[in-house]
Write a protein that holds these residues in place. Structure first.
Motif, PDB file in Angstrom:
ATOM      1  N   ALA A  81      27.716  32.337 -53.704  1.00 51.79           N
ATOM      2  CA  ALA A  81      28.037  33.301 -52.648  1.00 51.79           C
ATOM      3  C   ALA A  81      27.299  32.971 -51.352  1.00 51.79           C
ATOM      4  CB  ALA A  81      27.698  34.716 -53.116  1.00 51.79           C
ATOM      5  N   ASP A  82      26.112  32.392 -51.456  1.00 51.07           N
ATOM      6  CA  ASP A  82      25.372  32.010 -50.247  1.00 51.07           C
ATOM      7  C   ASP A  82      26.165  30.996 -49.434  1.00 51.07           C
ATOM      8  OD1 ASP A  82      23.468  33.016 -52.282  1.00 51.07           O
ATOM      9  OD2 ASP A  82      21.958  32.629 -50.742  1.00 51.07           O
ATOM     10  N   VAL A  83      26.857  30.098 -50.142  1.00 48.91           N
ATOM     11  CA  VAL A  83      27.651  29.090 -49.438  1.00 48.91           C
ATOM     12  C   VAL A  83      28.795  29.751 -48.672  1.00 48.91           C
ATOM     13  CG1 VAL A  83      29.177  27.104 -49.748  1.00 48.91           C
ATOM     14  CG2 VAL A  83      27.082  27.281 -51.057  1.00 48.91           C
ATOM     15  N   THR A  84      29.356  30.802 -49.257  1.00 49.74           N
ATOM     16  CA  THR A  84      30.454  31.459 -48.542  1.00 49.74           C
ATOM     17  C   THR A  84      29.912  32.235 -47.331  1.00 49.74           C
ATOM     18  OG1 THR A  84      30.510  33.561 -49.750  1.00 49.74           O
ATOM     19  CG2 THR A  84      31.697  31.732 -50.737  1.00 49.74           C
ATOM     20  N   ASP A  90      24.560  40.523 -52.534  1.00 49.31           N
ATOM     21  CA  ASP A  90      23.180  39.999 -52.625  1.00 49.31           C
ATOM     22  C   ASP A  90      22.959  38.876 -51.600  1.00 49.31           C
ATOM     23  OD1 ASP A  90      22.747  41.751 -54.667  1.00 49.31           O
ATOM     24  OD2 ASP A  90      22.940  40.261 -56.288  1.00 49.31           O
ATOM     25  N   ALA A  91      23.972  38.023 -51.478  1.00 52.56           N
ATOM     26  CA  ALA A  91      23.829  36.900 -50.537  1.00 52.56           C
ATOM     27  C   ALA A  91      23.766  37.408 -49.096  1.00 52.56           C
ATOM     28  CB  ALA A  91      24.980  35.917 -50.704  1.00 52.56           C
ATOM     29  N   THR A 150      27.993  45.845 -46.997  1.00 46.57           N
ATOM     30  CA  THR A 150      27.018  46.458 -46.092  1.00 46.57           C
ATOM     31  C   THR A 150      25.986  45.430 -45.635  1.00 46.57           C
ATOM     32  OG1 THR A 150      25.608  47.037 -47.961  1.00 46.57           O
ATOM     33  CG2 THR A 150      27.183  48.715 -47.216  1.00 46.57           C
ATOM     34  N   PHE A 151      25.284  45.800 -44.576  1.00 44.10           N
ATOM     35  CA  PHE A 151      24.131  45.007 -44.142  1.00 44.10           C
ATOM     36  C   PHE A 151      22.862  45.777 -44.488  1.00 44.10           C
ATOM     37  CE2 PHE A 151      27.462  43.327 -41.365  1.00 44.10           C
ATOM     38  CZ  PHE A 151      27.278  41.968 -41.548  1.00 44.10           C
TER      39      PHE A 151
END
Lengths: 118, 328, 250
Positions: free
Chosen positions: B136-139, B202-203, B259-260
């Motif tokens: 997910a971090d990559v996205t 989470d990412a 959300t942020f």
């Protein structure tokens, strides 16, 4: 050093490296790209390569992988000759030379005038 | 990809050569008239220095930026994603190549630039010193960091130095595919299973701070850049770019029900500016000075690549060939 | 009959996927930026070939989707040769593998242009140009490094010695190959090996690099589903994210 990247975990990462020597990256070649048959080759950038054959191999993917392309030229940067920028003024009066322009030759008025006097 | 333009502007090492006032005003007039400066034109030493610094950092950011995303190349979860990620990381390397060439036209060789990167003398975008912990971090990188980079690069592509503008034009064209594929992968997670959605949330939580940091410190504490604005080296301030980015992309995240991690993030409709909690600029400075979670690894990987490529480069060196600065 | 074609499609697809995966490990880590870009393109092309071949299997022979073929099979269901499974090693090995493999692939697709299976023939014609560039790229590097410095020549020769028995494993015959030959689908691995040998020698001879002379035992097994441990490790890694939610869309 444990990496999240499995590829990196397979390398043995060094802590130190000898600095690169000057000219370790070969000379440069200028790349000219022809988008379609019938068009000019257009300068698009340069690659570092040890010779023209390798320059072509590199140019094909760096400058031909995304946009349409039918051919490429590579030329050693050292073989390109250009005017010095101080001589830019040799071109300065070009747009004023009306005798080379179609717009410098107008006869409609003269013909009209000729017809009215007949 | 790129960010933090203003951060390493180093006022102390600024060259204080007394430039010829006549040449200086001709130079400024050219820029004011919207003309581009080309490699062999006369230019103030400080203009040259700042451009080299900026283009070089941008180039480094591209090749270092290939590493966090490269983390997931071998693990991309479908053939389509695998192809897209390889193509994207490849493009980042391609951008690095274009930018090193643009910087070379100003007289600094690729070798010198790489040496300065490896020794830590030259910086790159802070954002790449953070780890890509999951797919997910990559996205998130592919969507939001690339979007931020585009805001930055589009602004810079209107600058005054010809070779940099030309490189950026091509880069922006390629980045538009990055943004699309990043957004798609992001949306698939956001609209996927509960687990996928959680991964993505989470990412986003992990990347929120680096994203706010991306454009550099707020204008009120960043180094004075009036001269660079006049020379069209710096085309927009950090706050302007950050605001433009938040304006466009915050809604695209919220519309997916994500959300942020900042309850203060909201647009002030009176000023038109986004507001957010203090993102800890001390951390930003700590990371840029070498103490982020991945600084050491990133440089060590680059060292490995240079070290292991050396026999290839050396074998094909022709000492008789003279080097010329590339044209563009 | 169908089994013979599916065997052929599957081994070609698996070779392309696994080698494409291996070669993509270099993306971002190559010896020069220009080469990094070129090598990465070819990795993408390989994965593209795998998808095209898996698609024929899926659409014409009822096999699972390309993604399921790639992500949901156990190693013993793969038909790739051991050659493509080996880790990337140093750059000289990766280049030599690329040289040997892509020459084989160019010869294979050239033969398939005349295949009685229309889809294979169409695919072969479609990828012709792509593979031509791969071979051009490989030949240029092998010729350059094979003659440049003492170190580079030694590295290339050493990698050729090491890689050759594995390269011969590309041509491991399949049980039902005679069906392919008689029905005009594919003239068989032995015919391919002959062409390949001729093709690689035409590059190596001018630079005076000889293939191993002694009787070389080809490394077989892959086409029967027997693999090196590298394949299991590669698949574990490749499917790590996918396995978290195997039925989700990613």
């Amino acid at each position: 050093m444990k990496s999240l990247d499995p590829r990196i975990n397979r390398l043995k990462l060094p802590d130190k490296t000898e600095p690169l020597a000057e000219r370790e990256y070969w000379q440069t070649y200028e790349v000219f790209h022809q988008e379609k048959r019938g068009r000019h080759h257009v300068h698009v950038g340069s690659v570092h390569a040890p010779n023209a054959e390798m320059a072509l191999i590199f140019a094909k993917e760096q400058f031909g992988r995304r946009k349409r392309c039918v051919n490429m030229w590579v030329v050693k940067t050292a073989d390109i000759h250009a005017f010095s920028l101080e001589d830019e003024d040799i071109f300065s009066t070009t747009p004023e030379k009306i005798h080379r322009e179609a717009s410098g030759y107008r006869v409609a008025d003269r013909i009209t005038q000729f017809k009215t006097t007949q | 990809m790129y960010g933090n333009l203003s951060i390493t502007e180093d006022a102390r090492s600024r060259v204080t050569i007394q430039e010829d006032p006549e040449k200086l005003s001709e130079f400024q007039a050219k820029i004011d008239a919207g003309e581009k400066i080309e490699p062999h034109d006369w230019m103030p030493a400080e203009y040259r220095r700042q451009l080299i610094r900026m283009i070089e950092q941008h180039a480094h950011s591209e090749i270092i930026g290939a590493l966090p995303e490269g983390t997931w190349i071998t693990r991309a979860p479908s053939l389509k994603r695998k192809l897209a990620l390889i193509a994207k990381v490849q493009d980042e390397i391609g951008h690095g190549h274009l930018l090193y060439n643009a910087a070379e036209t100003l007289g600094k060789s690729r070798e010198q630039m790489i040496n300065d990167l490896l020794s830590g003398k030259s910086k790159y975008s802070n954002v790449f010193n953070y780890p890509a912990e999951t797919w997910a971090d990559v996205t998130v990188i592919g969507f939001l960091i690339d979007a931020a980079a585009i805001v930055n690069q589009l602004a810079n592509s209107r600058g005054s130095y010809g070779p940099y503008c030309r490189a950026l034009e091509r880069i922006c064209y390629e980045e538009s595919f990055h943004l699309k594929q990043g957004h798609e992968a992001f949306v698939y997670l956001a609209t996927g299973t509960k687990k996928q959605r959680q991964m993505l949330q989470d990412a986003i939580n992990r990347w929120y701070k680096p994203i706010i940091h991306f454009f550099g410190p707020p204008d009120k504490i960043s180094v004075h850049t009036e001269q660079l604005v006049r020379w069209k080296v710096k085309m927009a301030t950090n706050d302007e770019m950050r605001n433009q980015f938040l304006d466009t992309y915050v809604p695209k995240v919220l519309e997916l029900g994500l959300t942020f991690p900042d309850t203060n993030l909201r647009k002030n409709n009176e000023t038109g500016m986004w507001e957010f909690s203090d993102p800890d600029w001390d951390e930003f400075f700590r990371v840029i000075n070498g103490n982020g979670p991945c600084n050491k690894e990133r440089l060590a990987v680059r060292r490995w690549a240079e070290e292991h490529g050396r026999w290839v480069r050396r074998a094909l060196q022709h000492p008789s060939e003279s080097y010329r600065i590339p044209l563009s | 009959m169908n089994e013979a074609i599916t065997d052929l499609l599957l081994k070609m697809g698996d070779d392309a996927l696994v080698l494409g995966h291996r070669n993509s490990e270099w993306t971002g880590l190559g010896p020069v930026l220009e080469e990094d870009i070129a090598f990465s393109s070819m990795a993408q092309d390989k994965i593209g070939h795998a998808i095209a071949l898996y698609n024929i299997l899926h659409e014409d022979f009822g096999a699972p989707s390309p993604d399921d073929l790639a992500y949901k099979r156990k190693p013993d269901a793969f038909r790739c040769c051991h050659f493509v499974e080996l880790p990337i090693g140093e750059y000289d090995f990766s280049l030599v593998r690329h040289f040997f493999f892509d020459h084989a692939e160019a010869c294979r697709y050239r033969l398939l242009e005349h295949s009685s299976n229309n889809r294979l023939a169409a695919l072969a014609r479609k990828v012709r140009g792509e593979i031509k560039y791969h071979v051009m790229h490989a030949d240029t590097w092998i010729k350059e490094l094979g003659q440049a410095s003492t170190e580079s020549r030694e590295r290339i020769i050493r990698s050729i010695q090491m890689a050759y028995p594995y390269a011969l494993g590309i041509f491991e015959p399949c049980q039902r190959e005679s069906d392919l030959i008689t029905s005009g689908i594919f003239p068989g691995e032995e015919a391919l090996r002959q062409e390949w040998l001729h093709s690689v020698q035409s590059v190596l001879e001018p630079i005076q690099i000889a293939l191993p002379q002694d009787r070389v035992e080809p490394v077989f097994g892959g086409r029967k589903g027997v693999h090196t441990p590298h394949l299991q490790a590669l698949l574990d890694e490749m499917t790590e994210v996918h396995r978290m939610e195997p039925d989700a869309e990613w």
